[in-house]
Design a protein around this motif. Sequence first.
Motif, PDB file in Angstrom:
ATOM      1  N   MET A   1      91.398  55.774   1.411  1.00 21.57           N
ATOM      2  CA  MET A   1      90.772  55.587  -0.117  1.00 21.57           C
ATOM      3  C   MET A   1      90.439  54.263  -0.490  1.00 21.57           C
ATOM      4  SD  MET A   1      92.576  58.346  -2.468  1.00 21.57           S
ATOM      5  CE  MET A   1      92.037  57.702  -3.875  1.00 21.57           C
ATOM      6  N   ASP A   2      91.287  53.334   0.216  1.00 22.10           N
ATOM      7  CA  ASP A   2      90.995  51.871  -0.166  1.00 22.10           C
ATOM      8  C   ASP A   2      90.026  51.097   0.626  1.00 22.10           C
ATOM      9  OD1 ASP A   2      92.695  51.831   1.904  1.00 22.10           O
ATOM     10  OD2 ASP A   2      94.118  50.555   1.164  1.00 22.10           O
ATOM     11  N   ARG A   3      89.463  51.985   1.401  1.00 23.44           N
ATOM     12  CA  ARG A   3      88.340  51.356   2.561  1.00 23.44           C
ATOM     13  C   ARG A   3      87.322  51.272   1.950  1.00 23.44           C
ATOM     14  NH1 ARG A   3      88.127  52.873   8.664  1.00 23.44           N
ATOM     15  NH2 ARG A   3      87.441  51.004   9.377  1.00 23.44           N
ATOM     16  N   MET A   4      86.447  50.134   2.019  1.00 19.00           N
ATOM     17  CA  MET A   4      84.801  49.975   1.663  1.00 19.00           C
ATOM     18  C   MET A   4      83.808  50.745   2.736  1.00 19.00           C
ATOM     19  SD  MET A   4      85.181  48.687  -1.594  1.00 19.00           S
ATOM     20  CE  MET A   4      83.498  48.211  -1.939  1.00 19.00           C
ATOM     21  N   TYR A   5      83.158  51.437   2.278  1.00 21.30           N
ATOM     22  CA  TYR A   5      82.103  51.960   3.024  1.00 21.30           C
ATOM     23  C   TYR A   5      80.704  51.576   2.614  1.00 21.30           C
ATOM     24  CZ  TYR A   5      85.994  54.782   4.850  1.00 21.30           C
ATOM     25  OH  TYR A   5      87.295  55.530   5.090  1.00 21.30           O
ATOM     26  N   MET A   6      79.829  51.423   3.669  1.00 19.98           N
ATOM     27  CA  MET A   6      78.438  51.102   2.940  1.00 19.98           C
ATOM     28  C   MET A   6      77.749  52.382   2.969  1.00 19.98           C
ATOM     29  SD  MET A   6      77.320  48.124   6.094  1.00 19.98           S
ATOM     30  CE  MET A   6      77.983  46.543   5.883  1.00 19.98           C
ATOM     31  N   LYS A   7      76.676  52.284   2.043  1.00 13.13           N
ATOM     32  CA  LYS A   7      75.770  53.304   1.735  1.00 13.13           C
ATOM     33  C   LYS A   7      74.903  53.584   3.173  1.00 13.13           C
ATOM     34  CE  LYS A   7      75.267  52.070  -2.924  1.00 13.13           C
ATOM     35  NZ  LYS A   7      74.248  51.228  -3.929  1.00 13.13           N
ATOM     36  N   GLU A   8      74.527  54.962   3.230  1.00 10.10           N
ATOM     37  CA  GLU A   8      73.781  55.334   4.271  1.00 10.10           C
ATOM     38  C   GLU A   8      72.588  54.352   4.501  1.00 10.10           C
ATOM     39  OE1 GLU A   8      73.758  57.125   7.684  1.00 10.10           O
ATOM     40  OE2 GLU A   8      75.297  57.714   6.110  1.00 10.10           O
ATOM     41  N   GLN A   9      71.776  54.034   3.476  1.00  9.78           N
ATOM     42  CA  GLN A   9      70.753  53.074   3.563  1.00  9.78           C
ATOM     43  C   GLN A   9      70.932  51.786   4.034  1.00  9.78           C
ATOM     44  OE1 GLN A   9      69.426  53.102  -0.560  1.00  9.78           O
ATOM     45  NE2 GLN A   9      67.515  54.370   0.005  1.00  9.78           N
ATOM     46  N   GLU A  10      72.013  51.161   3.697  1.00 11.38           N
ATOM     47  CA  GLU A  10      72.545  49.927   4.321  1.00 11.38           C
ATOM     48  C   GLU A  10      73.083  50.060   5.794  1.00 11.38           C
ATOM     49  OE1 GLU A  10      75.097  48.306   0.329  1.00 11.38           O
ATOM     50  OE2 GLU A  10      75.953  49.589   1.640  1.00 11.38           O
ATOM     51  N   LEU A  11      73.697  51.090   6.235  1.00 10.73           N
ATOM     52  CA  LEU A  11      73.639  51.382   7.612  1.00 10.73           C
ATOM     53  C   LEU A  11      72.466  51.663   8.464  1.00 10.73           C
ATOM     54  CD1 LEU A  11      77.024  53.861   7.265  1.00 10.73           C
ATOM     55  CD2 LEU A  11      76.981  51.641   8.267  1.00 10.73           C
ATOM     56  N   ASP A  12      71.415  52.240   7.728  1.00 10.66           N
ATOM     57  CA  ASP A  12      70.395  52.423   8.408  1.00 10.66           C
ATOM     58  C   ASP A  12      69.632  51.179   8.813  1.00 10.66           C
ATOM     59  OD1 ASP A  12      70.491  55.151   8.495  1.00 10.66           O
ATOM     60  OD2 ASP A  12      69.205  55.671   6.911  1.00 10.66           O
ATOM     61  N   VAL A  13      69.893  50.053   7.919  1.00  6.56           N
ATOM     62  CA  VAL A  13      69.445  48.899   8.321  1.00  6.56           C
ATOM     63  C   VAL A  13      70.019  48.096   9.385  1.00  6.56           C
ATOM     64  CG1 VAL A  13      69.132  46.339   7.438  1.00  6.56           C
ATOM     65  CG2 VAL A  13      68.399  48.309   5.846  1.00  6.56           C
ATOM     66  N   LEU A  14      71.418  48.224   9.647  1.00  7.86           N
ATOM     67  CA  LEU A  14      72.282  47.622  10.751  1.00  7.86           C
ATOM     68  C   LEU A  14      71.657  48.545  11.836  1.00  7.86           C
ATOM     69  CD1 LEU A  14      75.649  47.607   8.965  1.00  7.86           C
ATOM     70  CD2 LEU A  14      73.860  45.601   9.459  1.00  7.86           C
ATOM     71  N   ARG A  15      71.523  49.975  11.815  1.00  8.77           N
ATOM     72  CA  ARG A  15      71.141  50.496  13.035  1.00  8.77           C
ATOM     73  C   ARG A  15      69.890  50.105  13.641  1.00  8.77           C
ATOM     74  NH1 ARG A  15      73.155  55.122   9.637  1.00  8.77           N
ATOM     75  NH2 ARG A  15      75.184  55.511  10.343  1.00  8.77           N
ATOM     76  N   LYS A  16      68.835  49.936  12.765  1.00  6.41           N
ATOM     77  CA  LYS A  16      67.579  49.430  13.084  1.00  6.41           C
ATOM     78  C   LYS A  16      67.719  47.923  13.633  1.00  6.41           C
ATOM     79  CE  LYS A  16      64.755  51.871   9.689  1.00  6.41           C
ATOM     80  NZ  LYS A  16      64.066  51.935   8.349  1.00  6.41           N
ATOM     81  N   LEU A  17      68.458  47.021  13.252  1.00  5.23           N
ATOM     82  CA  LEU A  17      68.594  45.601  13.780  1.00  5.23           C
ATOM     83  C   LEU A  17      69.344  45.889  15.109  1.00  5.23           C
ATOM     84  CD1 LEU A  17      68.781  42.616  13.526  1.00  5.23           C
ATOM     85  CD2 LEU A  17      70.869  43.046  12.526  1.00  5.23           C
TER      86      LEU A  17
END
Length: 117
Positions: free
Chosen positions: A68-84
Motif C-alpha cells: 500500500m505504501d509503495r508508489m506506482y506509476m500511471k499506465e501512461q507514464e509507464l508507456d513512455v518508459l517502455r517506448k524509451l
Amino acid sequence: MGTAERRCEIMKILCRRRYEKIRNLASEFGVSMRTVQRDIEALSRTEPIYTQFGKYGGGVYVMDGYSMDRMYMKEQELDVLRKLYIAADEQGSLLTDVEKSLLSSLILQYSKPKIKK
C-alpha cells in the motif's frame, strides 16, 4: 470505525499478512462475515486482491509484490518508459546496457501488479 477506515485497515492487514480468512477478519473487526465480503468486493475493484474458495487455502489474498505504501506509476507514464526502452534497443547506442537494465528495473518496480484470473 466507519466503512472507509475498516477497508483501509483490511488492506493494511492483507499487505502485512498476505492472506487472511474472511471469518478471521469479521471477528477482528467485530462485524459480520457478509460485511467483510462486501468490503472485499469493493476493495477488489481498485486493489490487487482476490478471493480463493475452499476449505484449505481459501480466503482473501493480496497479489505478490503489492504494498500500500509503495508508489506506482500511471499506465501512461509507464508507456513512455517502455517506448524509451524500445527506442534505446532499436537505436543501439542511445543507452548503455547498464542504463537499459536500470530502465527495465524501474518499469517493473513501478508497475502495479496485475490480478491473474
